[in-house]
Design a protein around this motif. Structure first.
Motif, PDB file in Angstrom:
ATOM      1  N   GLY A 193       0.915  -1.020  -0.064  1.00  0.00           N
ATOM      2  CA  GLY A 193       0.319   0.402  -0.102  1.00  0.00           C
ATOM      3  C   GLY A 193       1.213   1.251   0.128  1.00  0.00           C
ATOM      4  O   GLY A 193       2.061   0.925   0.442  1.00  0.00           O
ATOM      5  N   LEU A 194      -0.235   2.686  -0.908  1.00  0.00           N
ATOM      6  CA  LEU A 194       1.484   3.697  -0.741  1.00  0.00           C
ATOM      7  C   LEU A 194       1.498   3.896   0.788  1.00  0.00           C
ATOM      8  O   LEU A 194       2.868   4.437   0.904  1.00  0.00           O
ATOM      9  CB  LEU A 194      -0.104   4.541  -0.273  1.00  0.00           C
ATOM     10  CG  LEU A 194      -0.019   5.957  -0.704  1.00  0.00           C
ATOM     11  CD1 LEU A 194       0.291   7.293  -1.910  1.00  0.00           C
ATOM     12  CD2 LEU A 194       0.621   6.983   0.624  1.00  0.00           C
ATOM     13  N   ASN A 195       1.089   3.950   2.759  1.00  0.00           N
ATOM     14  CA  ASN A 195       1.127   4.347   3.548  1.00  0.00           C
ATOM     15  C   ASN A 195       3.169   3.466   3.817  1.00  0.00           C
ATOM     16  O   ASN A 195       3.741   3.421   3.939  1.00  0.00           O
ATOM     17  CB  ASN A 195       1.066   4.318   4.340  1.00  0.00           C
ATOM     18  CG  ASN A 195       0.094   4.861   4.824  1.00  0.00           C
ATOM     19  OD1 ASN A 195       0.102   6.003   4.271  1.00  0.00           O
ATOM     20  ND2 ASN A 195      -1.194   5.494   5.976  1.00  0.00           N
ATOM     21  N   VAL A 196       3.271   2.050   3.353  1.00  0.00           N
ATOM     22  CA  VAL A 196       3.631   1.576   3.278  1.00  0.00           C
ATOM     23  C   VAL A 196       5.588   1.454   2.483  1.00  0.00           C
ATOM     24  O   VAL A 196       5.859   1.790   2.919  1.00  0.00           O
ATOM     25  CB  VAL A 196       4.182  -0.371   3.324  1.00  0.00           C
ATOM     26  CG1 VAL A 196       4.989  -1.120   3.165  1.00  0.00           C
ATOM     27  CG2 VAL A 196       2.330  -0.910   3.700  1.00  0.00           C
ATOM     28  N   GLU A 197       4.647   1.613   0.955  1.00  0.00           N
ATOM     29  CA  GLU A 197       5.874   2.492   0.223  1.00  0.00           C
ATOM     30  C   GLU A 197       6.544   3.723   0.391  1.00  0.00           C
ATOM     31  O   GLU A 197       7.556   3.831   0.604  1.00  0.00           O
ATOM     32  CB  GLU A 197       4.934   2.259  -0.633  1.00  0.00           C
ATOM     33  CG  GLU A 197       4.832   0.685  -1.931  1.00  0.00           C
ATOM     34  CD  GLU A 197       4.462   0.680  -2.959  1.00  0.00           C
ATOM     35  OE1 GLU A 197       5.290   2.526  -4.161  1.00  0.00           O
ATOM     36  OE2 GLU A 197       3.997   0.186  -3.520  1.00  0.00           O
ATOM     37  N   LEU A 198       5.490   4.343   1.392  1.00  0.00           N
ATOM     38  CA  LEU A 198       6.188   5.702   2.011  1.00  0.00           C
ATOM     39  C   LEU A 198       6.579   5.685   2.656  1.00  0.00           C
ATOM     40  O   LEU A 198       8.291   6.197   2.614  1.00  0.00           O
ATOM     41  CB  LEU A 198       4.758   7.336   1.713  1.00  0.00           C
ATOM     42  CG  LEU A 198       5.397   8.027   2.273  1.00  0.00           C
ATOM     43  CD1 LEU A 198       6.240   9.172   1.122  1.00  0.00           C
ATOM     44  CD2 LEU A 198       3.947   9.456   2.289  1.00  0.00           C
ATOM     45  N   GLY A 199       6.710   4.866   3.453  1.00  0.00           N
ATOM     46  CA  GLY A 199       7.392   4.468   5.137  1.00  0.00           C
ATOM     47  C   GLY A 199       8.771   4.557   5.045  1.00  0.00           C
ATOM     48  O   GLY A 199       9.613   4.307   5.259  1.00  0.00           O
ATOM     49  N   ASN A 200       8.812   3.304   3.637  1.00  0.00           N
ATOM     50  CA  ASN A 200       9.746   2.781   3.096  1.00  0.00           C
ATOM     51  C   ASN A 200      10.610   3.479   2.275  1.00  0.00           C
ATOM     52  O   ASN A 200      12.512   3.892   2.530  1.00  0.00           O
ATOM     53  CB  ASN A 200       9.622   1.506   2.332  1.00  0.00           C
ATOM     54  CG  ASN A 200       9.314   0.600   3.083  1.00  0.00           C
ATOM     55  OD1 ASN A 200       9.214   0.192   4.207  1.00  0.00           O
ATOM     56  ND2 ASN A 200       8.579  -0.349   2.333  1.00  0.00           N
TER      57      ASN A 200
ATOM     58  N   ARG B 230      -0.053   6.870  -8.159  1.00  0.00           N
ATOM     59  CA  ARG B 230      -0.432   5.268  -8.869  1.00  0.00           C
ATOM     60  C   ARG B 230      -1.807   4.513  -7.498  1.00  0.00           C
ATOM     61  O   ARG B 230      -2.361   3.776  -8.572  1.00  0.00           O
ATOM     62  CB  ARG B 230       0.936   4.771  -8.230  1.00  0.00           C
ATOM     63  CG  ARG B 230       0.887   3.535  -9.030  1.00  0.00           C
ATOM     64  CD  ARG B 230       2.040   2.559  -9.251  1.00  0.00           C
ATOM     65  NE  ARG B 230       3.370   3.177  -8.319  1.00  0.00           N
ATOM     66  CZ  ARG B 230       3.327   2.405  -6.843  1.00  0.00           C
ATOM     67  NH1 ARG B 230       2.592   1.399  -6.962  1.00  0.00           N
ATOM     68  NH2 ARG B 230       3.951   2.582  -6.077  1.00  0.00           N
ATOM     69  N   PHE B 231      -1.919   5.233  -6.526  1.00  0.00           N
ATOM     70  CA  PHE B 231      -3.053   5.222  -5.524  1.00  0.00           C
ATOM     71  C   PHE B 231      -4.147   5.672  -5.579  1.00  0.00           C
ATOM     72  O   PHE B 231      -5.014   5.030  -4.980  1.00  0.00           O
ATOM     73  CB  PHE B 231      -2.696   4.941  -3.996  1.00  0.00           C
ATOM     74  CG  PHE B 231      -1.068   4.105  -4.350  1.00  0.00           C
ATOM     75  CD1 PHE B 231      -1.179   2.395  -3.818  1.00  0.00           C
ATOM     76  CD2 PHE B 231       0.255   3.670  -4.953  1.00  0.00           C
ATOM     77  CE1 PHE B 231      -0.926   1.245  -3.301  1.00  0.00           C
ATOM     78  CE2 PHE B 231       1.097   2.309  -3.886  1.00  0.00           C
ATOM     79  CZ  PHE B 231       0.376   0.846  -3.689  1.00  0.00           C
ATOM     80  N   GLY B 232      -4.537   6.828  -5.987  1.00  0.00           N
ATOM     81  CA  GLY B 232      -5.241   7.809  -6.278  1.00  0.00           C
ATOM     82  C   GLY B 232      -5.892   8.012  -5.126  1.00  0.00           C
ATOM     83  O   GLY B 232      -6.801   8.804  -5.001  1.00  0.00           O
ATOM     84  N   LEU B 233      -4.937   8.654  -4.494  1.00  0.00           N
ATOM     85  CA  LEU B 233      -4.810   9.123  -3.208  1.00  0.00           C
ATOM     86  C   LEU B 233      -4.606  10.830  -3.070  1.00  0.00           C
ATOM     87  O   LEU B 233      -3.819  11.072  -4.478  1.00  0.00           O
ATOM     88  CB  LEU B 233      -4.036   8.627  -2.247  1.00  0.00           C
ATOM     89  CG  LEU B 233      -4.900   8.296  -0.876  1.00  0.00           C
ATOM     90  CD1 LEU B 233      -4.594   6.201  -2.273  1.00  0.00           C
ATOM     91  CD2 LEU B 233      -3.936   7.191  -0.255  1.00  0.00           C
ATOM     92  N   THR B 234      -4.982  12.014  -2.629  1.00  0.00           N
ATOM     93  CA  THR B 234      -5.026  13.429  -2.515  1.00  0.00           C
ATOM     94  C   THR B 234      -4.333  13.395  -1.904  1.00  0.00           C
ATOM     95  O   THR B 234      -4.228  13.756  -0.967  1.00  0.00           O
ATOM     96  CB  THR B 234      -6.130  13.341  -1.968  1.00  0.00           C
ATOM     97  OG1 THR B 234      -7.574  13.207  -2.769  1.00  0.00           O
ATOM     98  CG2 THR B 234      -6.291  15.377  -2.567  1.00  0.00           C
TER      99      THR B 234
END
Length: 286
Positions: A70-77, A266-270
Motif C-alpha cells: 500500500g501507499l503508506n508502506v511504500e511511503l514509509g520505506n 498511482r494509488f489515487g490518493l490526494t
C-alpha cells in the motif's frame, strides 16, 4: 602479487562471515541522510519503527503472502531510505496506538490518522495527505442518499476513534437539533469488522475514507452514495520532535524529486497541496 591476491581473499572471507549488524552499519556509513537523527532520539538506533493498521486497502493492507502493501508502506520505506534508517512496521489496531507511542514502544504512527487540534497538542503531527469521507451501502442495497440529512434514523458503521466517527456523531447531533432522528452510529475496532457487519445486514451504510470507498466500489463490494464529505489532513505522528522534523524533510525531498506525486497518483490518493509545506502542525506535547 601473490601477497595482494591472498590479502583480497582474506578480506572477502572476513566480509562474508562478518556479523550482519556490522555490515548494515558499514552500508549506513555510505548513505547521506537528508536529515540526521541522533540515535538517542529513536527507540532503537538505526531503525525507524512506525505503527500501522494494515486493514485499509489500498493505503495499507496485507497481501495473500502476508506481506504489507500500500501507499503508506511504500511511503514509509522511502522515508526511511532517505534518512538512512532501516524501516520496521509494527502492526496493531488503531485504538491502542497513541498510548503505545507515548509509552515509547515505537517512534511514530503511520496509518492515515486524521490531524486534529487535540492530537496536535499531545503528539508531533506531520500532515502528508488529504482525506475526506464517503458514505457507502451494500452493493445490493436499494437505499438512496441525496445528502447527509438522509442518514437520519439510519444505522451507520464506522471504525472507532477515527475522524469518521467524530464527523458522523457531529452530524447526528446537528440532525437532532433540527428536529430529525439521530444516526445510530455503531463502532468497530477495525474497518474490516465494520464492513463485515455492513455486508451481514447489520447496518444501512458505512462511513469510510474516500480512497477505501473508491477501492471497494471498484471491486463491487459496495456502492458509494455520498462522496467527499467533511475533509481534513491525515498525518504521521511522532513522540520526538527531531524525528518528526527529519521525516518532514524526507517528505519535502520526495516532493521535490517528483516521487511523492507519482506515488499518490498511482494509488489515487490526494496529495497535500503544493502550497502547504511538510512540517509539524500544532504545538506538540509540552
Amino acid at each position: 602479487m601473490r601477497s595482494r591476491t591472498r590479502f583480497k581473499l582474506v578480506l572477502a572471507a572476513a566480509l562474508f562471515t562478518m556479523p550482519l549488524p556490522f555490515m548494515a552499519s558499514a552500508r549506513a556509513q555510505g548513505c547521506a541522510p537528508v536529515a540526521a537523527i541522533a540515535p538517542s532520539h529513536l527507540v532503537e538506533a538505526g531503525k525507524l519503527q512506525l505503527a500501522i493498521n494494515p486493514t485499509l486497502p489500498p493505503q495499507q493492507f496485507v497481501d495473500s503472502k502476508g506481506e504489507l502493501q500500500g501507499l503508506n508502506v511504500e511511503l514509509g520505506n522511502d522515508i526511511a531510505k532517505r534518512l538512512c534508517l532501516q524501516m520496521s512496521f509494527v502492526r496493531m489496531d488503531f485504538p491502542p496506538m497513541i498510548p503505545a507511542l507515548q509509552a515509547g514502544r515505537f517512534d511514530g504512527i503511520h496509518t492515515g490518522m486524521f490531524w486534529t487540534e487535540e492530537r496536535s497538542k499531545i503528539l508531533f503531527l506531520v500532515p502528508y495527505a488529504l482525506q475526506s469521507i464517503s458514505i457507502t451501502v451494500p452493493a445490493n442495497s436499494s437505499l438512496k442518499l441525496a445528502d447527509p440529512d438522509d442518514l437520519a434514523g439510519k444505522t451507520v458503521v464506522i471504525e472507532v476513534n477515527t475522524y469518521q466517527e467524530r464527523w458522523l456523531k457531529g452530524l447526528s447531533d446537528d440532525l437532532v437539533k433540527r428536529g430529525k432522528a439521530a444516526i445510530n452510529v455503531r463502532g468497530f475496532t477495525t474497518a474490516t469488522e465494520a464492513m463485515t457487519a455492513l455486508r451481514a445486514g447489520q447496518a444501512d451504510a458505512a462511513a469510510l475514507l474516500d480512497y477505501m470507498a473508491v477501492d471497494m466500489t471498484r471491486r463491487g463490494v459496495v456502492k458509494t452514495e455520498l462522496f467527499r464529505l467533511g475533509g481534513a489532513p491525515s498525518a504521521m505522528a511522532f513522540r520526538d520532535r527531531s524525528v518528526a522534523e527529519a521525516v518532514a524533510k524526507a517528505l519535502t525531498a520526495a516532493r521535490d524529486d517528483g516521487s511523492y506525486g507519482k506515488l499518490f497518483d498511482r494509488f489515487g490518493l490526494t496529495q497535500l497541496p503544493a502550497d502547504q509545506p511538510f512540517a509539524i502542525r500544532g504545538t506538540g506535547p509540552g
